[in-house]
Design an enzyme around this catalytic site. Structure first.
Site, short mmCIF file in Angstrom:
data_model
loop_
_atom_site.label_atom_id
_atom_site.label_comp_id
_atom_site.label_asym_id
_atom_site.label_seq_id
_atom_site.Cartn_x
_atom_site.Cartn_y
_atom_site.Cartn_z
N HIS A 1 -5.76 2.88 1.33
CA HIS A 1 -4.93 4.01 1.78
C HIS A 1 -5.50 4.75 3.00
O HIS A 1 -4.80 4.98 3.98
CB HIS A 1 -4.74 5.02 0.65
CG HIS A 1 -4.26 4.41 -0.64
ND1 HIS A 1 -3.34 3.39 -0.67
CD2 HIS A 1 -4.55 4.67 -1.94
CE1 HIS A 1 -3.09 3.06 -1.93
NE2 HIS A 1 -3.83 3.82 -2.73
N ASP B 1 0.90 -1.15 0.00
CA ASP B 1 0.00 0.00 0.00
C ASP B 1 0.94 1.20 0.00
O ASP B 1 1.57 1.50 1.02
CB ASP B 1 -0.88 0.01 1.25
CG ASP B 1 -1.85 1.18 1.23
OD1 ASP B 1 -1.45 2.28 0.80
OD2 ASP B 1 -3.02 1.02 1.64
N HIS B 2 1.05 1.85 -1.14
CA HIS B 2 2.14 2.83 -1.26
C HIS B 2 1.99 4.01 -0.30
O HIS B 2 2.95 4.69 -0.01
CB HIS B 2 2.35 3.27 -2.71
CG HIS B 2 1.34 4.26 -3.21
ND1 HIS B 2 0.08 3.90 -3.60
CD2 HIS B 2 1.41 5.60 -3.38
CE1 HIS B 2 -0.58 4.98 -3.99
NE2 HIS B 2 0.20 6.03 -3.86
C1 BG6 Z 1 -3.92 4.68 -6.27
C2 BG6 Z 1 -5.30 4.79 -6.83
O1 BG6 Z 1 -3.82 3.59 -5.40
O2 BG6 Z 1 -3.59 5.87 -5.58
C3 BG6 Z 1 -5.43 6.00 -7.73
O3 BG6 Z 1 -5.62 3.61 -7.54
C4 BG6 Z 1 -4.96 7.24 -7.02
O4 BG6 Z 1 -6.76 6.15 -8.21
C5 BG6 Z 1 -3.60 7.04 -6.38
O5 BG6 Z 1 -4.89 8.30 -7.97
C6 BG6 Z 1 -3.21 8.20 -5.51
O6 BG6 Z 1 -1.89 8.06 -5.09
P1 BG6 Z 1 -1.00 9.35 -4.75
O7 BG6 Z 1 0.28 8.78 -4.24
O8 BG6 Z 1 -0.87 10.13 -6.01
O9 BG6 Z 1 -1.77 10.11 -3.71
#
Ligand code: BG6
Length: 493
Positions: A243, A180-181
């Site tokens: 997230h 989960d980044h």
């Molecule tokens: C991803 C989603 O996991 O996270 C996307 O699938 C979203 O829809 C993205 O745009 C957002 O990540 P960040 O790091 O740009 O906030």
């Protein structure tokens, strides 16, 4: 600390993620001397390419997406580690060939290297990949071999359990790294340091001092080229289930005894278990959904969601969600946690706001002093990264007038560049540290939390979509959701 010799095998090597995120992360780790002394990156795909053509593609990705642009001599020393391997996901033979390649690499290095299988493929291929990895004996060493999986982890609780059961037939839980980044983001990791390395905040981190908590993840982008995926997902599955709930866990968890992976993950799963499940008949009181109409963003006209490519013109998929959660435990009883996320919002901003209770008695005549909004802590996750503590202070002058003031910890003032989330997470995966990855029970509990909302939304047909214009803060009902309690969304203050 660096990992031992490692071979990274990327399924979906010609895909977008490899080019945008994975390779730039490995390249930056290499520049900062975090890559193992012996490493190889093998990209897998069906497209016929040779090594040089593949490297060239990835190089384009670095130019466009890497936080450090590729320098000729550094790239020249990095690129020999990259190779390309033509393979068919469903063909056993491809995996046998891959086994030979991996064994040859081990033989060349004179050691059995760690193997990191990165599954950057659509969910329907996960089973084929894992079964074939197992049949070909590619990940036979539970200590050295790991797989990294991208979301979505299932489509609901049942499919998540099926997926976990399927994975654990081939791998032990400790080998499975569910990414989960958001957990790799610098500002999100810092929540743990902020809370548990200071004696200052923890005593007030509870229902006695905190009035309510907000978490906003607002994006300006629309659905872009991902209409096909997004139509079956929507914001609840795409952002809240993973997230936002993970970030909520970091804010709400009990102090861990140590920074061990299992300990941290146990404390987080406790939070998910404590989240009060919303009854189907109450969903409308706790959750609001929206879908963007066309509108204006930064001076440009942008289309409505229903007019985006690969989107059903009568789509009922939500691009915005706001939810009010309560946690049934001693620390948080009756403290609302408001979560919201949306696409095509007015600004790109992600932040957490902790609103403290108002003073018990107002000593000063100045009306601002007793406003509850003036004692709050904001953790700005992105794009601006800071932590701000807002408090009341005397205005300079002869009268006793008060004003809100802020103490700010600003990451921009720190000299080093901030690593990307994928750098942190890939390094941890190479080192075998699963602290920032999700365990199966976390994933399943998170699905359990959103299931009632998901089911009610799927079954209710008449909707007033689109209900917010692109370039705004979402539907009006989201304001009403929290106004009931006398609260307001923080960025609107
Ligand atoms: C991803 C989603 O996991 O996270 C996307 O699938 C979203 O829809 C993205 O745009 C957002 O990540 P960040 O790091 O740009 O906030």
């Amino acid at each position: 600390k660096k990992a031992d010799a490692t071979i990274i095998i990327i399924f979906g090597g010609t895909g977008d993620l490899a080019k945008r995120k994975l390779l730039p992360a490995f390249y930056n780790l290499f520049l900062e001397d975090w890559m193992p002394d012996k490493f190889a990156i093998i990209g897998l795909g069906r497209t016929p390419l040779d090594d040089e053509q593949y490297r060239e593609r990835l190089h384009e990705g670095l130019v466009e997406f890497s936080r450090t642009k590729p320098d000729k001599s550094k790239w020249d020393s990095f690129k020999p580690a990259i190779s390309y391997f033509i393979s068919e996901i469903n063909k056993e033979g491809s995996y046998k060939e891959l086994a030979k390649k991996l064994d040859a690499q081990d033989a060349e290095w004179g050691t059995r290297a760690n193997r990191l299988f990165y599954l950057s493929v659509s969910p329907q291929f996960i089973e084929a990949v894992t079964v074939n990895i197992s049949k070909a004996g590619l990940a036979s060493d539970a200590e050295l071999d790991r797989i990294v999986i991208e979301k979505p982890f299932g489509h609901n609780k049942e499919t998540a359990i099926e997926l976990n059961n399927m994975l654990t037939q081939t791998f032990q839980e400790k080998q499975i790294y569910r990414i989960d980044h958001y957990l790799g983001k610098e500002t999100v990791q810092n929540i743990l340091a902020f809370r548990f390395a200071n004696a200052l905040f923890e005593p007030i981190w509870n229902r006695n001092y905190i009035d309510y908590v907000q978490l906003t993840v607002a994006e300006q982008v629309g659905v872009e080229e991902r209409g096909d995926y997004y139509e079956g997902s929507g914001a609840l599955r795409d952002m809240i289930q993973n997230h936002l709930l993970q970030v909520l866990c970091m804010i709400a968890m009990e102090p861990p005894v140590s920074f061990q992976a299992e300990e941290i993950r146990n404390r987080k799963v406790d939070v998910l278990r404590a989240i009060r499940r919303i009854k189907p008949e109450e969903v409308h009181q706790y959750a609001v959904r929206g879908q963007y109409a066309d509108g204006w963003l930064e001076g440009k006209k942008v289309p409505a969601y229903r007019n985006e490519p690969d989107v059903n013109p009568r789509s009922n998929t939500e691009t915005y969600v706001a939810i009010k959660f309560f946690l049934d435990n001693w620390r948080w009883q009756n403290v609302p946690f408001y979560l919201r996320t949306g696409k095509r919002m007015q600004e790109k901003t992600s932040s957490i706001t902790i609103h403290f209770r108002p003073v018990p008695h107002s000593t000063f005549a100045n009306s601002q002093s007793d406003s509850f909004m003036n004692n709050r802590l904001t953790i700005d996750i992105q794009p601006h990264m800071d932590i701000r503590l807002r408090f009341m202070a005397k205005k300079t002058g002869l009268e006793m007038d008060l004003n809100p003031a802020e103490m700010i910890f600003d990451y921009d003032k720190c000299s080093t560049q901030t690593p990307e989330a994928y750098e942190t997470l890939l390094l941890d995966a190479m080192l075998g540290d699963a602290t920032l990855f999700m365990r199966s029970d976390q994933v399943e509990e998170a699905w359990d939390v959103i299931t009632p909302i998901q089911e009610v939304w799927e079954n209710r047909e008449s909707l007033d979509f689109a209900n917010y214009a692109a370039g705004t803060w979402g539907p009006e009902s989201a304001e009403a959701l929290i106004a009931k309690e006398g609260h307001v969304w923080a960025v609107n203050l």
